[in-house]
Design a protein around this motif. Structure first.
Motif, PDB file in Angstrom:
ATOM      1  N   CYS A 202       0.739  -1.164  -0.082  1.00  0.00           N
ATOM      2  CA  CYS A 202      -0.019  -0.058  -0.096  1.00  0.00           C
ATOM      3  C   CYS A 202       0.703   1.258  -0.132  1.00  0.00           C
ATOM      4  N   ALA A 203       1.517   1.271  -0.921  1.00  0.00           N
ATOM      5  CA  ALA A 203       2.754   2.520  -1.061  1.00  0.00           C
ATOM      6  C   ALA A 203       1.940   4.015  -1.103  1.00  0.00           C
ATOM      7  N   LEU A 204       0.749   3.929  -1.983  1.00  0.00           N
ATOM      8  CA  LEU A 204       0.111   5.110  -2.124  1.00  0.00           C
ATOM      9  C   LEU A 204      -0.543   5.552  -1.031  1.00  0.00           C
ATOM     10  N   HIS A 205      -1.224   4.577  -0.443  1.00  0.00           N
ATOM     11  CA  HIS A 205      -2.010   4.930   0.844  1.00  0.00           C
ATOM     12  C   HIS A 205      -0.830   5.639   2.071  1.00  0.00           C
ATOM     13  N   ALA A 209      -0.832   9.444   3.494  1.00  0.00           N
ATOM     14  CA  ALA A 209      -1.070   9.527   4.996  1.00  0.00           C
ATOM     15  C   ALA A 209       0.124  10.457   5.377  1.00  0.00           C
ATOM     16  N   ALA A 210       1.365  10.004   5.104  1.00  0.00           N
ATOM     17  CA  ALA A 210       2.533  10.762   5.481  1.00  0.00           C
ATOM     18  C   ALA A 210       2.576  12.253   4.901  1.00  0.00           C
ATOM     19  N   LYS A 211       2.041  12.456   3.847  1.00  0.00           N
ATOM     20  CA  LYS A 211       2.284  13.596   2.822  1.00  0.00           C
ATOM     21  C   LYS A 211       3.795  13.604   2.339  1.00  0.00           C
ATOM     22  N   SER A 212       4.209  12.520   2.142  1.00  0.00           N
ATOM     23  CA  SER A 212       5.485  12.359   1.766  1.00  0.00           C
ATOM     24  C   SER A 212       5.850  10.759   1.120  1.00  0.00           C
ATOM     25  N   ASN A 235       4.518  10.774  -9.705  1.00  0.00           N
ATOM     26  CA  ASN A 235       3.334  10.003  -9.539  1.00  0.00           C
ATOM     27  C   ASN A 235       2.692  10.538  -8.164  1.00  0.00           C
ATOM     28  N   PHE A 236       3.507  10.627  -7.120  1.00  0.00           N
ATOM     29  CA  PHE A 236       3.092  11.369  -5.955  1.00  0.00           C
ATOM     30  C   PHE A 236       2.520  12.709  -5.947  1.00  0.00           C
ATOM     31  N   GLU A 237       3.228  13.574  -6.983  1.00  0.00           N
ATOM     32  CA  GLU A 237       2.763  15.019  -7.068  1.00  0.00           C
ATOM     33  C   GLU A 237       1.379  15.055  -7.499  1.00  0.00           C
ATOM     34  N   ILE A 238       1.164  14.201  -8.544  1.00  0.00           N
ATOM     35  CA  ILE A 238      -0.317  14.079  -9.321  1.00  0.00           C
ATOM     36  C   ILE A 238      -1.184  13.678  -8.365  1.00  0.00           C
ATOM     37  N   CYS A 239      -0.609  12.454  -7.747  1.00  0.00           N
ATOM     38  CA  CYS A 239      -1.943  11.779  -6.699  1.00  0.00           C
ATOM     39  C   CYS A 239      -2.283  12.668  -5.621  1.00  0.00           C
TER      40      CYS A 239
END
Length: 311
Positions: A202-205, A209-212, A235-239
């Motif tokens: 669950c890397a994106l979740h 949650a961590a905002k990082s 990916n994280f920036e867009i998500c």
């Protein structure tokens, strides 16, 4: 940040090379949902998953050296890169971890690539791949953390909107977040985008949650396709900007989704390909009355003996 115009440009580049996969409207009674579902059947894409979109967009966006292309993959990305490279006459070198499905490794070889089994996890295979590129001169195609990959995967969203313009929400399985970030960049807040991840990968979740971006442990039945240790930087920036939230599902729900897709629609999906559907069946995502929900079924590279045992 990837923009819709980047995705339109990618579609113009690749549309003669990829399939326009079908969308099926499924009656509410089939899965016990409040309203009919819109299923985007991307598992019928070349090489058995959505990933040729990103592979072709990468290879058609640059000058490829004589050493060819290299990629690290749990299976589907490698098959896609091998397929695209074969179609374009480019040598391909694919690094896969030991956890990769034999079915997927066989597909990669069938597409003419040089397959190297390196390391226990995807991160290990990626490290070996990067070392190979540094010494050979081959170019790399990242499975998810590259603008060309994200824009290519975002063409799924572009097609889906053209085929079904009434969507309120789409459910998308998540590994490294290349697919969901592309789709989210296309819809850009106009449609709610919900990620679905296995509880054990669950890397994106964890990142949201961590905002990082954070590292997570990876295991479970979908780890070969959804088992990224962390999501990509792009990916994280867009998500962060466009993904509403991430729902988590257990392995039992994923297996049930595979069995149900076969039982009710005769669709043979791999675990990662059925993960978005698992969120509905397990109640991890509960549509509101009248909500038009789309579910992306994104991979078909399943071991048929394992599927037979489920059904």
């Amino acid at each position: 940040m990837i923009e819709p115009d980047d995705i339109r440009a990618a579609y113009g580049r690749i549309k003669e090379r990829v399939r326009r996969t079908p969308v099926m409207e499924v009656e509410a009674e089939a899965f016990g949902t409040p309203s009919p579902l819109s299923l985007k059947l991307e598992l019928f894409q070349h090489a058995g998953s959505f990933k040729p979109r990103g592979a072709f967009n990468n290879l058609l966006s640059c000058d490829v050296p004589a050493a060819g292309v290299a990629a690290a993959s749990g299976g589907n990305h490698g098959a896609a890169v091998a397929y695209a490279a074969q179609a374009l006459g480019i040598p391909a070198h694919i690094f896969v971890p030991e956890i990769s499905s034999p079915v997927k490794v066989s597909r990669i070889r069938d597409f003419g690539a040089d397959v190297l089994v390196e390391g226990a996890t995807y991160a290990d295979a990626l490290e070996r791949c990067e070392s190979f590129m540094a010494t050979s001169g081959a170019i790399g195609i990242h499975a998810y953390d590259a603008p060309e990959t994200i824009a290519g995967q975002g063409t799924v969203g572009l097609e889906w909107q053209e085929q079904d313009g009434g969507l309120d929400t789409v459910l998308v399985a998540v590994g490294g977040a290349g697919l969901i970030s592309g789709i989210a960049a296309w819809f850009a807040g106009r449609v709610k985008v919900v990620g679905v991840e296995p509880e054990t990968s669950c890397a994106l979740h964890a990142a949201l949650a961590a905002k990082s971006r954070v590292d997570v442990s990876v295991s479970g039945i979908a780890a070969d396709s959804l088992g990224a240790r962390s999501v990509g930087e792009h990916n994280f920036e867009i998500c962060q900007a466009y993904v509403d939230h991430v729902a988590l599902v257990p392995d039992t729900a994923i297996a049930r989704a595979q069995a149900t897709l076969w039982d009710r629609l005769r669709i043979a999906a791999e675990p990662g390909g059925a993960t978005a559907m698992a969120a509905l069946l397990a109640g991890a995502y509960k549509p509101a009355p009248g909500e038009r929900v789309g579910v992306l079924v994104c991979g078909s590279n399943v071991d048929l003996s394992k599927l037979a045992a489920l059904v």
